[in-house]
Structure formats: C-alpha cells, structure tokens
Scaffold this motif. Structure first.
Motif, PDB file in Angstrom:
ATOM      1  N   CYS A  75       0.854  -1.731   0.007  1.00 21.00           N
ATOM      2  CA  CYS A  75      -0.283  -0.481   0.387  1.00 21.00           C
ATOM      3  C   CYS A  75       0.712   1.040  -0.213  1.00 21.00           C
ATOM      4  CB  CYS A  75      -1.062  -0.047   1.457  1.00 21.00           C
ATOM      5  SG  CYS A  75      -1.700  -1.763   1.217  1.00 21.00           S
ATOM      6  N   LEU A  76       0.327   2.119  -0.211  1.00 28.24           N
ATOM      7  CA  LEU A  76       1.077   2.908  -0.596  1.00 28.24           C
ATOM      8  C   LEU A  76       1.013   4.777   0.611  1.00 28.24           C
ATOM      9  CD1 LEU A  76       0.880   3.885  -5.034  1.00 28.24           C
ATOM     10  CD2 LEU A  76       1.846   2.872  -3.465  1.00 28.24           C
ATOM     11  N   SER A  77      -0.781   4.750   1.061  1.00 31.35           N
ATOM     12  CA  SER A  77       0.073   5.146   2.111  1.00 31.35           C
ATOM     13  C   SER A  77      -0.978   5.119   3.068  1.00 31.35           C
ATOM     14  CB  SER A  77      -0.640   6.869   1.416  1.00 31.35           C
ATOM     15  OG  SER A  77      -2.473   6.624   1.399  1.00 31.35           O
ATOM     16  N   GLY A  78      -1.518   5.982   4.703  1.00 25.41           N
ATOM     17  CA  GLY A  78      -2.486   5.562   5.569  1.00 25.41           C
ATOM     18  C   GLY A  78      -3.734   5.211   4.845  1.00 25.41           C
ATOM     19  N   SER A  85      -1.590   4.158  11.960  1.00 30.69           N
ATOM     20  CA  SER A  85      -0.545   5.249  12.101  1.00 30.69           C
ATOM     21  C   SER A  85       0.522   5.406  12.621  1.00 30.69           C
ATOM     22  CB  SER A  85      -1.512   6.082  11.795  1.00 30.69           C
ATOM     23  OG  SER A  85      -2.805   5.087   9.881  1.00 30.69           O
ATOM     24  N   HIS A  86      -0.884   6.221  14.420  1.00 32.79           N
ATOM     25  CA  HIS A  86       0.041   7.067  14.723  1.00 32.79           C
ATOM     26  C   HIS A  86       1.053   5.586  15.669  1.00 32.79           C
ATOM     27  CE1 HIS A  86      -0.784  11.652  14.839  1.00 32.79           C
ATOM     28  NE2 HIS A  86      -1.522  10.752  13.762  1.00 32.79           N
ATOM     29  N   ASN A  99       0.133   4.410   7.997  1.00 29.70           N
ATOM     30  CA  ASN A  99       0.981   4.351   8.035  1.00 29.70           C
ATOM     31  C   ASN A  99       2.174   4.662   8.097  1.00 29.70           C
ATOM     32  OD1 ASN A  99       0.918   7.071   9.005  1.00 29.70           O
ATOM     33  ND2 ASN A  99       0.200   7.779   8.204  1.00 29.70           N
ATOM     34  N   THR A 100       3.100   4.438   7.430  1.00 27.56           N
ATOM     35  CA  THR A 100       4.695   4.399   8.196  1.00 27.56           C
ATOM     36  C   THR A 100       5.200   5.311   8.219  1.00 27.56           C
ATOM     37  OG1 THR A 100       5.642   4.412   5.579  1.00 27.56           O
ATOM     38  CG2 THR A 100       4.603   2.023   6.545  1.00 27.56           C
ATOM     39  N   GLY A 152       2.612   2.362   2.642  1.00 33.30           N
ATOM     40  CA  GLY A 152       1.331   2.248   3.933  1.00 33.30           C
ATOM     41  C   GLY A 152       1.235   0.736   4.399  1.00 33.30           C
ATOM     42  N   LEU A 153       0.962  -0.044   5.443  1.00 27.39           N
ATOM     43  CA  LEU A 153       0.796  -0.914   5.155  1.00 27.39           C
ATOM     44  C   LEU A 153      -0.111  -1.992   6.235  1.00 27.39           C
ATOM     45  CD1 LEU A 153       1.603  -2.158   8.600  1.00 27.39           C
ATOM     46  CD2 LEU A 153       4.078  -1.564   7.936  1.00 27.39           C
TER      47      LEU A 153
END
Length: 429
Positions: free
Chosen positions: A106-109, A211-212, A236-237, A247-248
């Motif tokens: 994934c590319l983002s949150g 994410s946080h 997100n990462t 993202g993951l």
C-alpha cells in the motif's frame, strides 16, 4: 507539442526560483524543532533507497531462479535483491506484530483504509468508524460512503478516553454492521480492545488503524492489537514507525489474509513505489534491532515534556492511566488562548517550532505535540526540559529562534538506526 526555445527561456527563471525556494526551505527545516505528531525522521540508510536509480523501475517481486516474474503470460524483470530485503522485513514485521501475514504494497495510510474496506466488506455492508470530533480520521467516512457501504459513527468517551464497548455493540448489531474501523488519530492511551471484541462477538471484523502508534506497537510497548481482538491492523509508515510515506496491512487470520491480499494485489495496487519499498523494508529491520529502546524513549520523552510544560504553568490532557501520555502525543490545552491559535501558530513558526493545533476530544483548542521525531534525533529527558521551556516562551511571545536552532544543531545524527554501522557505509557511499 513541445515547448519552443523562447518559451523554455521564459519559463526557466521561474522554475529556478521555485527550485531554489524549495532548497532554502529544506535547509531551514534542519533548524526547526519538529513537534508535529504525524511526521518522522528517516535514517540515512533508509533514505538512500529513495534516491536509487533502481527506484525508477517497478518492483513486482524477486522472480524465479532466472530473475523473471511470470504472471502467465505477462512477464517482468524481477529484482531479487529487493525481494530478499522485502522478505526479511516481512518476516520481521510478522513477528513484531504477531501477524499471520502482512502486505507492504500500500502507498499511504488512506490507501490502506481503501484496501481494507474494499477487500473485507461488500457494497451495502455497514462500516462503523470513530466520530471525527472524537479523534477519528476525516477520510474514513468518505471512503465508506463513496464505495457504497453504509456508514455508522461511534463515539469515544471523552471523560475517560475509552470506548463504550457495550454501546458500540448495541449500535453495531442493531444496524447489522459488518466491520468496526478504529480510525483514531488523537489519543493518549491504548484502546480497550479486549472489551470491544468481547462485546461485539467473533463475527464482527475489527480493523485497527495504527498509523500513529505503529512504531510503539512494533517496539512492544503500546498494545498488541492482533492479540487483543483486532482482525486487521493498518497504517501509514511515517509517524512512530520512522519510515517513508507508505502504508502496510497486517492480518491475524491466515485465511482472511489470503482472501484480502488476493483482492488487494490483483486490483487495488499496481506500482508499489520501489524506492519507498526499499526505504520501508530498511526501517522495519531497524525497528527489529532498535525498536524496543526507541519506543521506550518516545514515551519517556512524552512524559518528560509534559512535566516540563506543567512546570511552566500549562495544563495538559492526561491519559486514562494518570500519566501525561502512553504514546508519542502530548496534548497542551490552550484554554482562553485557543481563540488566538492563528496568531500563536505564526509566532511558533517564526521561532522555528512546528506543531499542530486542533479541537477534537472536547476542552477547546489544544496543541498536539509529538515526541517521535525529536526522539529519533537522539533527544532525551534533559532536552525535553529545554523543549518545554522554549515552547512555553514562544507561546508567550518571546524570541527563542536562535536558541531553537542551537538546540537542533546539537543533534545532527539519526539515532536507533543502522547509519553508524560499518557494514552499511558502502551503501551510503
């Protein structure tokens, strides 16, 4: 039609000004005290992955023994060395998150939100998210509604910063919902996941947005969502996990992981952004090595910063444990001064201090501070006392710009990273 030489000459000075302006901002960023809760500090080892010429190419896997990725008959050049690195990071991540499987594509949150919702629910299903005023993410209701799902909203108990598990279950089952998405961005303590799972039962899909707090979870300090009741962890990462903007997704159940990953890989992701994938894999392996110490220091710094601010006379929201914070966030309540937040913010930026103001969770406007980035710069409790004093003086109108720049200049390295290892010096050039 290409531009004429005259137009190119006319446009070039403006382009040069833009580029020089960006370069100047980049240099100035080194002087800023970055206290935003939603930004990270990459190691030089990880950042090197973003600048590789190889980053221009697609990564679709390492390939077979001949380095060929074969989708029958679509074929592609494999990147075996990248595949080996990603495999090592994925193995580490499964262990750190107690996951049956993980997906790093994934590319983002927000992209992980889309992938989780689209792969785990169907059009018409009910998806419950957290009310924005209670700390939920602004994008989740939009994604739910625009993809044909029914949106339900749940609330956080603002008096004790916990979810009302029984109320959630009552609303969830009355609406015949399928999934609960815990998309909280403003919080100080772990969620009461075990209670929520017990109240909802086994059939509900619980998605935990980390994410946080992903880096804290990987460090074994905050909570372990996949062992406490969540089916899926997304995020997100680039917050407490100090990686690139990517993202993951992690899954508790292998069958659910297989079903969701098939949908994600076959329709929701194409290019995985090779440079960012390399940087993320490196960061995960850095967290495997140093994450526990890093996570402990983040929380220690949050509480040290809170203590310093209280010594300066400020009022803070506290976690439901009684401490200032159990994560990277510190919530500085502005009281009557909240009406002046724009003026205050301008003064902070002029003093090279970056943070966020918001008004979620009641109690009016507050400053949401984050300690994750300055912790990775190597700062500890002694520096938190300095940060608290400088922030307090800046909020009261003093000029502390030179002091802030001086403090930052003392921390040019990236701690909890591979940067100083002899083995990576060839990689760093």
């Amino acid at each position: 039609m290409s531009m004429t030489e005259d137009r190119i000459r006319d446009r070039t000075p403006a382009i040069a000004r833009h580029l020089n302006g960006i370069a100047a901002m980049d240099r100035e960023a080194a002087n800023f005290l970055h206290l935003t809760a939603n930004e990270s500090l990459l190691s030089r080892t990880a950042r090197r992955g973003l600048t590789l010429p190889l980053a221009d190419h697609y990564f679709m896997g390492g390939g077979d023994d001949l380095g060929i990725v074969d989708f029958r008959p679509f074929t592609f050049r494999g990147l075996p060395a990248v595949g080996d690195l990603v495999d090592a990071a994925s193995d580490a991540l499964r262990t750190l998150l107690h996951a049956a499987d993980v997906n790093l594509k994934c590319l983002s949150g927000v992209h992980t939100m889309m992938c989780a919702i689209l792969s785990l629910t169907e059009p018409g299903d009910g998806v419950m998210t957290v009310d924005i005023g209670h700390g939920g993410h602004f994008a989740t209701p939009v994604i739910v509604q625009r993809t044909g799902r029914r949106h339900l909203s749940t609330r956080y108990r603002l008096d004790d910063l916990r979810f009302d598990a029984e109320r959630i279950a009552e609303d969830f089952h009355r609406a015949g919902a399928k999934a609960l998405y815990l998309d909280v961005s403003y919080y100080l303590n772990p969620h009461n996941l075990r209670q929520i799972r017990a109240a909802l039962g086994d059939e509900a899909v619980i998605i935990y947005d980390a994410s946080h707090t992903l880096g804290l979870i990987m460090g074994g300090l905050f909570q372990a969502p996949l062992t406490e009741g969540a089916d899926v962890l997304v995020g997100n990462t680039h917050k407490t996990l100090p990686g690139p903007q990517k993202g993951l997704i992690a899954f508790r159940d292998p069958e659910m992981a297989q079903r969701a990953t098939t949908i994600i890989n076959n329709g929701l992701v194409s290019s995985v952004h090779t440079g960012s994938m390399v940087a993320l894999a490196i960061t995960i392996l850095e967290m495997e090595a140093y994450g526990r110490a890093y996570a402990r220091q983040i929380v220690a710094n949050s509480n040290a910063l809170g203590a310093a601010l209280e010594d300066e006379g400020w009022t803070l929201r506290r976690a439901n444990t009684g401490r200032v914070s159990e994560n990277h966030q510190v919530h500085l309540l502005m009281g009557d001064q909240g009406e002046r937040y724009r003026t205050l913010y301008a003064g902070l930026v002029d003093n090279l201090i970056s943070l966020n103001f918001d008004s979620t969770l009641g109690a009016g406007v507050y400053a949401r501070l984050g300690t994750q980035r300055i912790t990775r710069a190597g700062m500890g409790p002694d520096e938190m006392r300095q940060v608290g004093a400088l922030l307090s003086r800046a909020l009261r109108g003093d000029d502390v710009r030179c002091r802030v720049a001086e403090l930052n200049a003392g921390f040019p390295r990236v701690a909890y990273s591979f940067d100083d290892l002899a083995e990576v010096q060839g990689w760093l050039g």
